[in-house]
Design a protein around this motif. Structure first.
Motif, PDB file in Angstrom:
ATOM      1  N   LYS A 465      44.135  59.472  29.410  1.00  0.00           N
ATOM      2  CA  LYS A 465      44.121  58.299  28.513  1.00  0.00           C
ATOM      3  C   LYS A 465      42.754  57.618  28.583  1.00  0.00           C
ATOM      4  N   PHE A 466      42.268  57.442  29.800  1.00  0.00           N
ATOM      5  CA  PHE A 466      40.978  56.779  30.000  1.00  0.00           C
ATOM      6  C   PHE A 466      39.851  57.604  29.380  1.00  0.00           C
ATOM      7  N   ILE A 467      39.896  58.912  29.621  1.00  0.00           N
ATOM      8  CA  ILE A 467      38.830  59.806  29.131  1.00  0.00           C
ATOM      9  C   ILE A 467      38.847  59.897  27.603  1.00  0.00           C
ATOM     10  N   ASP A 468      40.059  59.988  27.035  1.00  0.00           N
ATOM     11  CA  ASP A 468      40.162  60.143  25.578  1.00  0.00           C
ATOM     12  C   ASP A 468      39.496  58.993  24.829  1.00  0.00           C
ATOM     13  N   ASN A 469      39.646  57.778  25.349  1.00  0.00           N
ATOM     14  CA  ASN A 469      39.020  56.631  24.671  1.00  0.00           C
ATOM     15  C   ASN A 469      37.511  56.816  24.568  1.00  0.00           C
ATOM     16  N   ILE A 470      36.924  57.333  25.636  1.00  0.00           N
ATOM     17  CA  ILE A 470      35.459  57.517  25.632  1.00  0.00           C
ATOM     18  C   ILE A 470      35.086  58.675  24.703  1.00  0.00           C
ATOM     19  N   GLU A 471      35.826  59.767  24.817  1.00  0.00           N
ATOM     20  CA  GLU A 471      35.540  60.921  23.942  1.00  0.00           C
ATOM     21  C   GLU A 471      35.669  60.521  22.469  1.00  0.00           C
ATOM     22  N   ASN A 472      36.687  59.691  22.164  1.00  0.00           N
ATOM     23  CA  ASN A 472      36.884  59.276  20.764  1.00  0.00           C
ATOM     24  C   ASN A 472      35.694  58.454  20.274  1.00  0.00           C
ATOM     25  N   ALA A 473      35.200  57.577  21.141  1.00  0.00           N
ATOM     26  CA  ALA A 473      34.046  56.757  20.731  1.00  0.00           C
ATOM     27  C   ALA A 473      32.837  57.650  20.476  1.00  0.00           C
ATOM     28  N   TRP A 474      32.673  58.693  21.262  1.00  0.00           N
ATOM     29  CA  TRP A 474      31.514  59.576  21.099  1.00  0.00           C
ATOM     30  C   TRP A 474      31.639  60.464  19.863  1.00  0.00           C
ATOM     31  N   HIS A 475      32.855  60.995  19.687  1.00  0.00           N
ATOM     32  CA  HIS A 475      32.967  62.081  18.703  1.00  0.00           C
ATOM     33  C   HIS A 475      33.732  61.714  17.434  1.00  0.00           C
ATOM     34  N   LYS A 476      34.438  60.558  17.438  1.00  0.00           N
ATOM     35  CA  LYS A 476      35.206  60.249  16.227  1.00  0.00           C
ATOM     36  C   LYS A 476      34.744  58.967  15.556  1.00  0.00           C
ATOM     37  N   SER A 477      33.843  58.220  16.202  1.00  0.00           N
ATOM     38  CA  SER A 477      33.468  56.936  15.614  1.00  0.00           C
ATOM     39  C   SER A 477      32.315  57.134  14.622  1.00  0.00           C
ATOM     40  N   THR A 478      32.197  56.186  13.696  1.00  0.00           N
ATOM     41  CA  THR A 478      31.089  56.265  12.739  1.00  0.00           C
ATOM     42  C   THR A 478      29.815  55.696  13.362  1.00  0.00           C
ATOM     43  N   THR A 479      29.981  54.984  14.483  1.00  0.00           N
ATOM     44  CA  THR A 479      28.796  54.436  15.168  1.00  0.00           C
ATOM     45  C   THR A 479      28.794  54.929  16.623  1.00  0.00           C
TER      46      THR A 479
END
Ligand SMILES: NC(=O)C1=CN([C@@H]2O[C@H](COP(=O)(O)OP(=O)(O)OC[C@H]3O[C@@H](n4cnc5c(N)ncnc54)[C@H](OP(=O)(O)O)[C@@H]3O)[C@@H](O)[C@H]2O)C=CC1
Ligand SMILES: O=C1O[C@H](COP(=O)(O)O)[C@@H](O)[C@H](O)[C@H]1O
Length: 510
Positions: A465-479
């Motif tokens: 859960k903790f890791i996914d939040n970071i991965e999402n910010a890196w790879h799924k965010s527009t910024t």
């Protein structure tokens, strides 16, 4: 005096004879780690009599060919060297089984072989299935074992499964794998391996904290300013590792499992007993209490990712990450990571924990350093040079396993000058013998039915859960937060130094 009511929880169960079936037996892990670990247990007289090993892989091989390949590697890597007199009887108990991971007939033949071995033992026996394959086969192997009835043990015996890493690539895949595991083996027969938990000094963290009376009273936000965990490697993507690594990255490869496990040992509350669940109940609370970096802004503020550029390690030129074999030249995978973590518990309120991990750093070393707050130096502030820093307790996980405590001392001489000194404990010299390899301890624990040093389902999922939040910010965010760079052979990007400087700290020099 021992407490008779707690003895069962303190004394270790005995490892029991069993047949170890290794899936992926022609692979690197089996040759470099698993069989040498079993051999070294035999050397030390710790391997239960009657342990048999069956290697399962698809390549055609005879028992003799399989044993020869294992022997060649054992000669190179075994920590206690290679003794033909011990190897010969050990190798007689090693067999090879040719099958595809998905071939039902292969598992039927395996069941027949296991039954034949058990008949020699008087009709029944214990079975340890070690899944050392690539992760895409984990489901197939588990389901095939169940279809062949191999997940069931005979009356009075056990059937256990060890599952290698990576345990999923995100929360969803980990949950799926956990479901498959739990539908085939009981949770108490499931051993999710994390080899860092088998390292001698990692095991010593609980002993240091809870068997000594002087540390625990200080082990909180009143006395500790911050904690650093550093895991440095000088290797890059040798041996074709780039293909796997470029899909994983440092956060998933090392932080999700090994480094969050170390963090939880440092930060956990004392367990009520030493049972596997007693310890794991406390560890999971730490991971659950991590403040979530769940927006690109929070990730940018607390997590630094980086790739190395071409540089030198020990004077030898090495390529940059994107030039490594099997790495995408436009890769956005991190080979270095530094994080600031906050644990929202009473004990750790206001104490930052920092983790850094990187490939192609100057040397291979893993350590945890606990930095205590400075003493109120009203007495010594006016001295030339003042007071040189504070107390730091360093737990060296590897190499040169040990613990040191940095203190301030008077410099010998007629004037009053203060200097830092180190009290140092080295495993190798204090106990006069080297530590066993992590896999030795973990295999033995599994044979003894002790899952304390293996990850439980909820620990793995909370970490994801903790890791996914970071991965999402890196790879799924527009910024997405930026990718920093550093020269191979240096200690990482300046952005990681800034992360600590913002809080008034700096990384320990190693
Ligand atoms: N190597 C290491 O140091 C570490 C590895 N791990 C983990 O251990 C696992 C194994 O790694 P590693 O040993 O390096 O992997 P390898 O690629 O070296 O070995 C893979 C093994 O799987 C077998 N195999 C592949 N496909 C099939 C198939 N369809 N049917 C039957 N057998 C098959 C291969 O057999 P064949 O030769 O017959 O093709 C080989 O024995 C991975 O999950 C990895 O993440 C974890 C920590 C460290
Ligand atoms: O699990 C892994 O661990 C190794 C480091 O293990 P160590 O025992 O040598 O410290 C790491 O190199 C690898 O990338 C990772 O998959």
């Amino acid at each position: 005096m021992t407490n008779p009511f707690r003895e069962d929880l303190v004394s270790r169960s005995q490892p029991e004879p069993c047949t170890v079936v290794i899936f992926g037996a022609t692979g690197d892990l089996t040759h470099r780690k698993l069989v040498p670990a079993l051999y070294n247990l035999a050397v030390d007289g710790e391997l239960p009599t009657g342990v048999k090993i069956i290697g399962f892989a698809r390549r055609e091989k005879s028992d003799a060919e399989f044993r020869t390949g294992l022997e060649e590697l054992n000669r190179k890597v075994s920590r206690s060297g290679h003794d033909d007199k011990i190897w010969a009887p050990f190798a007689e108990n090693i067999h090879y089984h040719t099958s595809e991971f998905t071939d039902a007939d292969g598992y039927k033949r395996l069941a027949e072989r296991l039954d034949a071995i058990d008949r020699e033992r008087g009709g029944k026996g214990n079975r340890l299935f070690y899944i050392a394959s690539a992760p895409e086969f984990f489901d197939d192997i588990l389901i095939s074992l169940k279809n062949a009835g191999l997940n069931q043990a005979a009356e009075g015996c056990w059937a256990r499964v060890i599952v290698e890493k990576p345990f999923g690539t995100d929360l969803a895949t980990a949950k799926h794998l956990n479901q498959v595991v739990n539908e085939t083996f009981h949770e108490s027969d499931t051993y999710r391996i994390d080899h860092y938990l088998g390292k001698e000094t990692a095991q010593n963290i609980m002993v240091l904290r809870f068997a000594n009376s002087i540390f625990e009273p200080l082990w909180n936000s009143r006395f500790i300013s911050h904690v650093q965990i550093t895991c440095a490697e000088n290797l890059g993507m040798e041996g074709g590792r780039g293909g796997y690594y470029d899909k994983a990255g440092a956060l998933r490869d090392m932080v999700q499992n090994h480094l969050l496990q170390l963090l939880s040992l440092v930060a956990m509350e004392p367990p009520t007993d030493l049972s596997a669940d007693g310890v794991r109940d406390e560890k999971v609370k730490v991971i659950r209490s991590l403040r979530q970096w769940d927006t690109p802004e929070k990730v940018a503020a607390n997590v630094i990712r980086a790739q190395y550029l071409a540089g030198h390690i020990d004077g030898t030129p090495v390529p940059g990450y994107r030039e490594e074999d099997r790495v995408d030249p436009e890769s956005m995978t991190e080979a270095y990571i530094a994080l600031r973590l906050k644990i929202d518990t009473w004990r750790w309120s206001g104490v930052p924990f920092y983790i850094r991990m990187g490939k192609r750093l100057p040397k291979k070393t893993t350590e945890i350093s606990v930095h205590f707050k400075d003493a109120p130096c009203v007495l010594f502030n006016a001295l030339p040079g003042g007071v040189p820093g504070g107390n730091v307790l360093v737990i060296r996980i590897q190499p040169d396993e040990g613990i040191s405590l940095r203190m301030v001392s008077k410099l010998p001489g007629t004037s009053l000058r203060l200097e830092p000194v180190k009290m140092d404990f080295h495993y190798a010299t204090s106990f006069g013998k080297g530590s066993p390899e992590a896999y030795e301890r973990l295999l033995l624990d599994c044979m003894a039915g002790d899952a304390t040093l293996f990850a439980r389902r909820d620990e793995v999922e909370e970490a994801w859960k903790f890791i996914d939040n970071i991965e999402n910010a890196w790879h799924k965010s527009t910024t997405p937060p930026p990718m920093a760079t550093f020269t191979a052979g240096s200690w990482g990007p300046k952005e990681a130094d800034n992360l600590l400087q913002e809080d008034g700290f700096s990384w320990r020099r190693l």
